[in-house]
Design a protein around this motif. Structure first.
Motif, PDB file in Angstrom:
ATOM      1  N   ARG A   5       0.844  -1.193   0.000  1.00 56.73           N
ATOM      2  CA  ARG A   5       0.000   0.000   0.000  1.00 56.73           C
ATOM      3  C   ARG A   5       0.879   1.243   0.000  1.00 56.73           C
ATOM      4  NH1 ARG A   5      -5.091   1.507   0.690  1.00 56.73           N
ATOM      5  NH2 ARG A   5      -5.774  -0.631   1.170  1.00 56.73           N
ATOM      6  N   ILE A   6       0.671   2.090  -1.016  1.00 56.12           N
ATOM      7  CA  ILE A   6       1.333   3.387  -1.077  1.00 56.12           C
ATOM      8  C   ILE A   6       0.240   4.447  -1.034  1.00 56.12           C
ATOM      9  CG2 ILE A   6       2.817   4.931  -2.407  1.00 56.12           C
ATOM     10  CD1 ILE A   6       4.113   2.507  -3.677  1.00 56.12           C
ATOM     11  N   GLY A   7       0.124   5.121   0.089  1.00 56.75           N
ATOM     12  CA  GLY A   7      -0.977   6.071   0.252  1.00 56.75           C
ATOM     13  C   GLY A   7      -2.302   5.341   0.184  1.00 56.75           C
ATOM     14  N   ASP A   8      -3.157   5.749  -0.746  1.00 58.40           N
ATOM     15  CA  ASP A   8      -4.461   5.083  -0.892  1.00 58.40           C
ATOM     16  C   ASP A   8      -4.487   4.092  -2.050  1.00 58.40           C
ATOM     17  OD1 ASP A   8      -4.370   6.814  -3.028  1.00 58.40           O
ATOM     18  OD2 ASP A   8      -6.286   7.778  -2.638  1.00 58.40           O
ATOM     19  N   LYS A   9      -3.297   3.723  -2.559  1.00 62.34           N
ATOM     20  CA  LYS A   9      -3.217   2.787  -3.685  1.00 62.34           C
ATOM     21  C   LYS A   9      -2.580   1.469  -3.240  1.00 62.34           C
ATOM     22  CE  LYS A   9      -4.235   5.938  -6.990  1.00 62.34           C
ATOM     23  NZ  LYS A   9      -5.293   5.851  -7.991  1.00 62.34           N
ATOM     24  N   LEU A  10      -3.109   0.361  -3.771  1.00 64.73           N
ATOM     25  CA  LEU A  10      -2.468  -0.931  -3.609  1.00 64.73           C
ATOM     26  C   LEU A  10      -1.638  -1.223  -4.858  1.00 64.73           C
ATOM     27  CD1 LEU A  10      -5.249  -3.191  -2.038  1.00 64.73           C
ATOM     28  CD2 LEU A  10      -3.140  -2.386  -0.934  1.00 64.73           C
ATOM     29  N   VAL A  11      -0.424  -1.686  -4.659  1.00 67.32           N
ATOM     30  CA  VAL A  11       0.493  -1.962  -5.765  1.00 67.32           C
ATOM     31  C   VAL A  11       0.881  -3.434  -5.717  1.00 67.32           C
ATOM     32  CG1 VAL A  11       2.667  -1.327  -6.880  1.00 67.32           C
ATOM     33  CG2 VAL A  11       1.370   0.396  -5.580  1.00 67.32           C
ATOM     34  N   GLY A  12       0.679  -4.150  -6.816  1.00 66.75           N
ATOM     35  CA  GLY A  12       1.016  -5.559  -6.866  1.00 66.75           C
ATOM     36  C   GLY A  12       0.124  -6.293  -7.835  1.00 66.75           C
ATOM     37  N   ASP A  13       0.105  -7.608  -7.741  1.00 64.97           N
ATOM     38  CA  ASP A  13      -0.689  -8.431  -8.644  1.00 64.97           C
ATOM     39  C   ASP A  13      -2.161  -8.036  -8.605  1.00 64.97           C
ATOM     40  OD1 ASP A  13       1.421  -9.818  -9.563  1.00 64.97           O
ATOM     41  OD2 ASP A  13       0.941 -11.722  -8.610  1.00 64.97           O
ATOM     42  N   ASP A  14      -2.789  -8.046  -9.778  1.00 62.98           N
ATOM     43  CA  ASP A  14      -4.220  -7.768  -9.929  1.00 62.98           C
ATOM     44  C   ASP A  14      -4.611  -6.357  -9.505  1.00 62.98           C
ATOM     45  OD1 ASP A  14      -4.687 -10.396 -10.881  1.00 62.98           O
ATOM     46  OD2 ASP A  14      -4.758 -11.130  -8.822  1.00 62.98           O
ATOM     47  N   GLN A  15      -3.639  -5.465  -9.431  1.00 61.89           N
ATOM     48  CA  GLN A  15      -3.916  -4.060  -9.127  1.00 61.89           C
ATOM     49  C   GLN A  15      -3.552  -3.204 -10.343  1.00 61.89           C
ATOM     50  OE1 GLN A  15      -5.400  -3.330  -6.243  1.00 61.89           O
ATOM     51  NE2 GLN A  15      -5.197  -5.456  -5.549  1.00 61.89           N
ATOM     52  N   ALA A  16      -4.140  -2.037 -10.425  1.00 58.20           N
ATOM     53  CA  ALA A  16      -3.789  -1.110 -11.501  1.00 58.20           C
ATOM     54  C   ALA A  16      -2.307  -0.745 -11.399  1.00 58.20           C
ATOM     55  CB  ALA A  16      -4.648   0.141 -11.416  1.00 58.20           C
ATOM     56  N   CYS A  17      -1.663  -0.604 -12.537  1.00 56.82           N
ATOM     57  CA  CYS A  17      -0.255  -0.231 -12.566  1.00 56.82           C
ATOM     58  C   CYS A  17      -0.069   1.142 -11.919  1.00 56.82           C
ATOM     59  CB  CYS A  17       0.243  -0.199 -14.020  1.00 56.82           C
ATOM     60  SG  CYS A  17       2.006   0.127 -14.197  1.00 56.82           S
ATOM     61  N   TYR A  18       0.888   1.234 -11.008  1.00 56.51           N
ATOM     62  CA  TYR A  18       1.181   2.479 -10.285  1.00 56.51           C
ATOM     63  C   TYR A  18       2.178   3.270 -11.131  1.00 56.51           C
ATOM     64  CZ  TYR A  18       2.224   5.415  -6.165  1.00 56.51           C
ATOM     65  OH  TYR A  18       2.365   6.459  -5.278  1.00 56.51           O
ATOM     66  N   ILE A  19       1.712   4.354 -11.732  1.00 52.37           N
ATOM     67  CA  ILE A  19       2.518   5.095 -12.706  1.00 52.37           C
ATOM     68  C   ILE A  19       3.119   6.335 -12.050  1.00 52.37           C
ATOM     69  CG2 ILE A  19       2.538   6.239 -14.948  1.00 52.37           C
ATOM     70  CD1 ILE A  19       0.121   4.481 -15.710  1.00 52.37           C
ATOM     71  N   VAL A  20       4.436   6.392 -12.064  1.00 48.85           N
ATOM     72  CA  VAL A  20       5.172   7.477 -11.409  1.00 48.85           C
ATOM     73  C   VAL A  20       5.850   8.351 -12.451  1.00 48.85           C
ATOM     74  CG1 VAL A  20       7.018   8.054  -9.787  1.00 48.85           C
ATOM     75  CG2 VAL A  20       5.573   6.035  -9.380  1.00 48.85           C
ATOM     76  N   ALA A  21       5.595   9.644 -12.377  1.00 48.49           N
ATOM     77  CA  ALA A  21       6.285  10.612 -13.228  1.00 48.49           C
ATOM     78  C   ALA A  21       7.489  11.143 -12.452  1.00 48.49           C
ATOM     79  CB  ALA A  21       5.348  11.760 -13.599  1.00 48.49           C
ATOM     80  N   GLU A  22       8.670  10.766 -12.888  1.00 50.35           N
ATOM     81  CA  GLU A  22       9.871  11.212 -12.181  1.00 50.35           C
ATOM     82  C   GLU A  22      10.304  12.576 -12.698  1.00 50.35           C
ATOM     83  OE1 GLU A  22      14.344  10.068 -10.784  1.00 50.35           O
ATOM     84  OE2 GLU A  22      13.182   8.562 -11.859  1.00 50.35           O
ATOM     85  N   ILE A  23      10.245  13.552 -11.812  1.00 47.52           N
ATOM     86  CA  ILE A  23      10.759  14.885 -12.128  1.00 47.52           C
ATOM     87  C   ILE A  23      12.254  14.911 -11.868  1.00 47.52           C
ATOM     88  CG2 ILE A  23      10.679  17.327 -11.470  1.00 47.52           C
ATOM     89  CD1 ILE A  23       7.655  16.874 -10.890  1.00 47.52           C
ATOM     90  N   GLY A  24      12.676  14.217 -10.797  1.00 49.44           N
ATOM     91  CA  GLY A  24      14.104  14.121 -10.511  1.00 49.44           C
ATOM     92  C   GLY A  24      14.742  15.490 -10.413  1.00 49.44           C
ATOM     93  N   ILE A  25      15.721  15.739 -11.281  1.00 52.24           N
ATOM     94  CA  ILE A  25      16.369  17.054 -11.340  1.00 52.24           C
ATOM     95  C   ILE A  25      16.029  17.778 -12.645  1.00 52.24           C
ATOM     96  CG2 ILE A  25      18.245  16.516  -9.755  1.00 52.24           C
ATOM     97  CD1 ILE A  25      20.018  15.908 -12.179  1.00 52.24           C
ATOM     98  N   ASN A  26      14.998  17.316 -13.338  1.00 47.24           N
ATOM     99  CA  ASN A  26      14.617  17.966 -14.598  1.00 47.24           C
ATOM    100  C   ASN A  26      14.000  19.348 -14.389  1.00 47.24           C
ATOM    101  OD1 ASN A  26      15.567  15.938 -16.199  1.00 47.24           O
ATOM    102  ND2 ASN A  26      13.576  15.127 -16.806  1.00 47.24           N
ATOM    103  N   HIS A  27      13.816  19.737 -13.141  1.00 41.14           N
ATOM    104  CA  HIS A  27      13.345  21.097 -12.843  1.00 41.14           C
ATOM    105  C   HIS A  27      14.449  22.131 -13.017  1.00 41.14           C
ATOM    106  CE1 HIS A  27      15.563  20.553  -9.108  1.00 41.14           C
ATOM    107  NE2 HIS A  27      14.839  19.472  -8.857  1.00 41.14           N
ATOM    108  N   ASN A  28      15.714  21.661 -13.129  1.00 38.19           N
ATOM    109  CA  ASN A  28      16.868  22.548 -13.319  1.00 38.19           C
ATOM    110  C   ASN A  28      16.958  23.645 -12.266  1.00 38.19           C
ATOM    111  OD1 ASN A  28      17.794  21.125 -15.505  1.00 38.19           O
ATOM    112  ND2 ASN A  28      16.926  22.492 -17.055  1.00 38.19           N
ATOM    113  N   GLY A  29      16.523  23.336 -11.052  1.00 40.36           N
ATOM    114  CA  GLY A  29      16.625  24.291  -9.955  1.00 40.36           C
ATOM    115  C   GLY A  29      15.572  25.373  -9.965  1.00 40.36           C
ATOM    116  N   ASP A  30      14.562  25.241 -10.805  1.00 38.32           N
ATOM    117  CA  ASP A  30      13.518  26.263 -10.984  1.00 38.32           C
ATOM    118  C   ASP A  30      12.210  25.739 -10.391  1.00 38.32           C
ATOM    119  OD1 ASP A  30      11.504  27.958 -11.928  1.00 38.32           O
ATOM    120  OD2 ASP A  30      12.414  28.199 -13.907  1.00 38.32           O
ATOM    121  N   ILE A  31      11.747  26.338  -9.303  1.00 36.01           N
ATOM    122  CA  ILE A  31      10.548  25.866  -8.634  1.00 36.01           C
ATOM    123  C   ILE A  31       9.313  26.012  -9.515  1.00 36.01           C
ATOM    124  CG2 ILE A  31      10.035  28.053  -7.501  1.00 36.01           C
ATOM    125  CD1 ILE A  31       9.645  24.555  -5.935  1.00 36.01           C
ATOM    126  N   ASP A  32       9.272  27.039 -10.334  1.00 38.96           N
ATOM    127  CA  ASP A  32       8.124  27.214 -11.236  1.00 38.96           C
ATOM    128  C   ASP A  32       8.082  26.117 -12.290  1.00 38.96           C
ATOM    129  OD1 ASP A  32       7.118  29.493  -9.965  1.00 38.96           O
ATOM    130  OD2 ASP A  32       8.443  30.809 -11.102  1.00 38.96           O
TER     131      ASP A  32
END
Length: 291
Positions: A5-32
């Protein structure tokens, strides 16, 4: 196989795929820019966004930080690394923005202090980057938080993964198959490792993709990946080491759409005649044909 369980989602067999958008450092130090990327993930229908957090002076040696490296923020590697790190006020703003748009967020802490930093925001899960898989002290510290753990396994052997799993234990653990090249070549993806790892470890297995395209990440879900993580960017031509291995707004939207279509289409494996096929039978089958 267990679910996590991650937050209100269950992750594993027979569950919807948990899709993560990684921002990482692609913000280039810009909060906006970070907020714009969060909004892209919201519009695409992602389940969470991810950042990374490092205490620069702990993760890197003074010699490494002093190395010459021309970049938009200065002339050394240290200038670059420090400029890409968000601090307290930045993450308070990120946390507030994510709450306002109802988008869960978490991070990859690269050192123990960064784990404690992220904990103040009550993130729902901690992600361990492939580079940190062999850092036993970090793994042990993250486990003490009691939060679920996502462990990426790029550039790692089975022996190293086995050891990391021994250190962490299997409770509330998700492993991600990954190839740590940016961008990754298609002949390096080895997607069939996903079901192999599921059999070997008996925990949910996901996929962290660094390829340039979309179909292979959808294939990862079809091969059993319980979670798919991809970097996102506003423009793959932007300055930054991870931009070329990222998906632009249209790309992440298509990825989420296609994975959800796969989930609708996979069915239960039992062959049947659907009600909507019945009139077609009457229309197209030969009259009087034997059954």
């Amino acid at each position: 196989m267990s679910t996590v369980r991650i937050g209100d989602k269950l992750v594993g067999d027979d569950q919807a795929c948990y899709i993560v958008a990684e921002i990482g450092i692609n913000h280039n130090g810009d909060i906006d820019l970070a907020k714009r990327l969060i909004s892209v993930a919201v519009a695409a229908g992602c389940d969470a966004v991810k950042f990374q957090k490092r205490t620069v002076e702990v993760v890197y040696t003074s010699e490494e930080l002093a190395k010459p490296r021309e970049n938009p923020f200065g002339a050394t590697n240290g200038d670059l690394k420090r400029a890409l790190e968000f601090g307290q006020e930045d993450y308070e703003e990120i946390d507030a923005f994510c709450r306002s748009v109802k988008m869960p967020w978490f991070g990859s802490p690269w050192d123990e202090g960064s784990v404690d930093f992220l904990e103040q925001f009550n993130v729902p899960v901690h992600k361990i980057a492939s580079a940190s898989l062999t850092d036993d002290h970090l793994l042990q510290h993250i486990r003490t938080t009691g939060k679920p753990i996502i462990l990426s396994t790029g550039m790692s052997t089975y022996a190293e993964i086995d050891h990391a799993v021994d250190v962490l234990g299997k409770e509330d653990l998700i492993l991600l198959h990954a190839t740590s090249t940016y961008p990754a070549n298609y002949d390096e993806l080895n997607l069939r490792a996903i079901p192999t790892m599921a059999k070997r470890y008996g925990v949910p297995i996901g996929y962290s993709g660094h390829e340039t395209g979309i179909p292979t990440s959808v294939c990862a879900a079809a091969l059993g990946a319980c979670s798919v993580e991809r970097h996102i960017t506003m423009d793959r031509a932007m300055w930054g080491s991870d931009q070329a291995a990222s998906l632009e707004p249209n790309g992440i939207s298509r990825l989420v759409r296609d994975i959800r279509l796969w989930e609708q289409s996979k069915g239960d494996g039992i062959k049947r005649v659907y009600e909507r096929e019945v009139p077609i039978i009457k229309k197209l089958r030969r009259v009087g044909a034997a059954v």
